[in-house]
Write a protein that holds these residues in place. Sequence first.
Motif, short mmCIF file in Angstrom:
data_model
loop_
_atom_site.label_atom_id
_atom_site.label_comp_id
_atom_site.label_asym_id
_atom_site.label_seq_id
_atom_site.Cartn_x
_atom_site.Cartn_y
_atom_site.Cartn_z
N ARG A 297 0.83 -1.21 0.00
CA ARG A 297 0.00 0.00 0.00
C ARG A 297 0.88 1.27 0.00
NH1 ARG A 297 -3.17 1.28 4.68
NH2 ARG A 297 -1.25 0.66 5.71
N ASN A 298 1.92 1.28 0.83
CA ASN A 298 2.81 2.44 0.87
C ASN A 298 3.47 2.65 -0.48
OD1 ASN A 298 2.17 2.53 3.56
ND2 ASN A 298 4.06 1.53 4.24
N ALA A 299 3.93 1.55 -1.08
CA ALA A 299 4.62 1.65 -2.37
C ALA A 299 3.68 2.15 -3.46
CB ALA A 299 5.19 0.28 -2.75
N VAL A 300 2.45 1.67 -3.44
CA VAL A 300 1.54 2.06 -4.51
C VAL A 300 1.14 3.52 -4.34
CG1 VAL A 300 -0.69 1.29 -3.57
CG2 VAL A 300 -0.27 1.14 -6.00
N ARG A 301 1.05 4.00 -3.11
CA ARG A 301 0.83 5.43 -2.90
C ARG A 301 1.99 6.24 -3.46
NH1 ARG A 301 -1.59 5.85 3.22
NH2 ARG A 301 -3.70 5.24 2.66
N GLY A 302 3.19 5.72 -3.25
CA GLY A 302 4.37 6.40 -3.80
C GLY A 302 4.32 6.44 -5.31
N LEU A 404 9.19 1.09 1.25
CA LEU A 404 8.58 0.33 2.35
C LEU A 404 7.72 1.26 3.19
CD1 LEU A 404 11.55 -1.97 3.45
CD2 LEU A 404 9.60 -2.55 2.01
N THR A 405 8.10 2.54 3.20
CA THR A 405 7.24 3.55 3.82
C THR A 405 6.87 4.57 2.74
OG1 THR A 405 9.00 5.10 4.43
CG2 THR A 405 8.51 3.32 6.00
N TYR A 406 5.68 5.13 2.87
CA TYR A 406 5.27 6.17 1.91
C TYR A 406 6.21 7.37 1.98
CZ TYR A 406 2.92 10.21 0.06
OH TYR A 406 2.66 11.37 -0.62
N GLU A 407 6.64 7.69 3.19
CA GLU A 407 7.51 8.86 3.36
C GLU A 407 8.81 8.69 2.57
OE1 GLU A 407 5.89 7.21 5.70
OE2 GLU A 407 4.43 8.75 6.25
N HIS A 408 9.29 7.46 2.51
CA HIS A 408 10.52 7.24 1.75
C HIS A 408 10.26 7.39 0.26
CE1 HIS A 408 14.10 4.51 0.53
NE2 HIS A 408 14.40 5.79 0.47
N ALA A 409 9.14 6.83 -0.20
CA ALA A 409 8.81 6.97 -1.62
C ALA A 409 8.67 8.45 -1.99
CB ALA A 409 7.51 6.22 -1.93
N LYS A 410 8.03 9.20 -1.11
CA LYS A 410 7.84 10.64 -1.37
C LYS A 410 9.20 11.35 -1.46
CE LYS A 410 5.86 14.83 0.59
NZ LYS A 410 5.12 15.44 1.71
#
Length: 427
Positions: A297-302, A404-410
């Motif tokens: 879910r986090n990755a797909v948000r990213g 692995l976290t949305y914050e990282h993808a962002k």
Amino acid sequence: MYREGMPGTQPLADEAILRLVDECENECASIFRSFDKVAEKGQYKVLSAMKKARLSDTHFSFTTGYGYDDAGRQATEKIFADVFGAESSLVRTQIVNGTHAIFTVFSGILRPGETLLYCTGEPYDSLFQGIGLTGDSRNSLASHGIGYKQTGLLENGGIDFPALEKALTPDVKMACIQRATGYSSRRALLIDEIAQWAAFVKSRSPDVVTMVDNCYGEFLEESEPTEVGVDIVAGSLIKNPGGGLALSGGYIAGKSQLVGLAAERLTCPGIGGECGLTFGQTRNILQGLFLAPGAVRNAVRGAVLAAAVMGRLGFDVKPLPGDPRSDIVQTITLGSKEGLIAFCEGIQAASPVDAFASPIPAPMPGYEDEVVMAAGGFVTGSTLELSADGPVREPFNVYFQGGLTYEHAKTGVISAAERLRIKGFPG
Ligand SMILES: *Cc1c(COP(=O)(O)O)cnc(C)c1O
């Protein structure tokens, strides 16, 4: 926070880019929320499977030698089978990657004189040599007299059913779908489309084995292909289902008889799945599976954020932010080798490991073109962790995925946008 510049740090990016990313994030809020339900369902499935298998601490230890009756391995394979709605599964560190998992299915099931039919155009690059489309390996399917053919996708990215109907000749033994985008410009296939395809194949040719290359697709939707009529799936543990914790390995799940044939190819007839050590990886693999629905879910948000931001910067993106998704991959068409490299440099610089490294194009075993990769994860090559890669060829697509976290993808999206800006893109 990175706006102010903490002591000893620099702001991550130009103010205009930070503003743009925040704007895009706000616009995507309802899209982001739409993934919660899938993650909840996935989490519940995994938890239920673990309870049902009576998973306990003893399963995290391991046997040595032949590995007969390894309780942890057996519990792991029961849990994977349950999560995928399959009769049985093979979950092994001895499966070295997704390519190996998929090829093990092909070579375990197909016999000389039979044909493998791909229904989503060309297979993933790393399968070419195994099928025998390139190279001259004596171990390819082709050199064992196993044929190959394919049908393409329609303009809208869907299955070409009329072409499929014609292609289902009596020699076809296995029909295969690649769920995810792969190194192409196509979209991922949705579970509903996969279900329709499986039913169609069975209605025309009941004896044909339906198989899905499930790499990057796990936990994107509420069901997996094996829950909607597909006979067998295969994938990698250093993508979605490993949750970032599995150190290596692959899985195969499906009908017991077919999984058994694959197991005999992985090991040998008479042994099948009865041997093989876990080398103590059961805990990582299962805890990774437990974390996977949330990480996906986090990755797909990213990926959605990347689509929104890169779209606003003028690049073609696929899927669009609001499109339905069946893999974690975001394709961004950068249009030049320099753009591709700049994007990857931005992702590399935002990585927790090897942030100091510079991605440069290089040949990769199993791939036809040079590939440039940004990968600075805790598990080498893990692409559920923030990563980007692309073959150095027209139209210079980069495949962005993970976080692995949305914050990282962002952070990765901001860093890539900043790197592109510094290099003068879009020009
Ligand atoms: C990643 C991937 C594979 C297998 O790749 P490995 O690197 O061998 O794990 C196969 N098909 C698709 C669509 C993929 O994305």
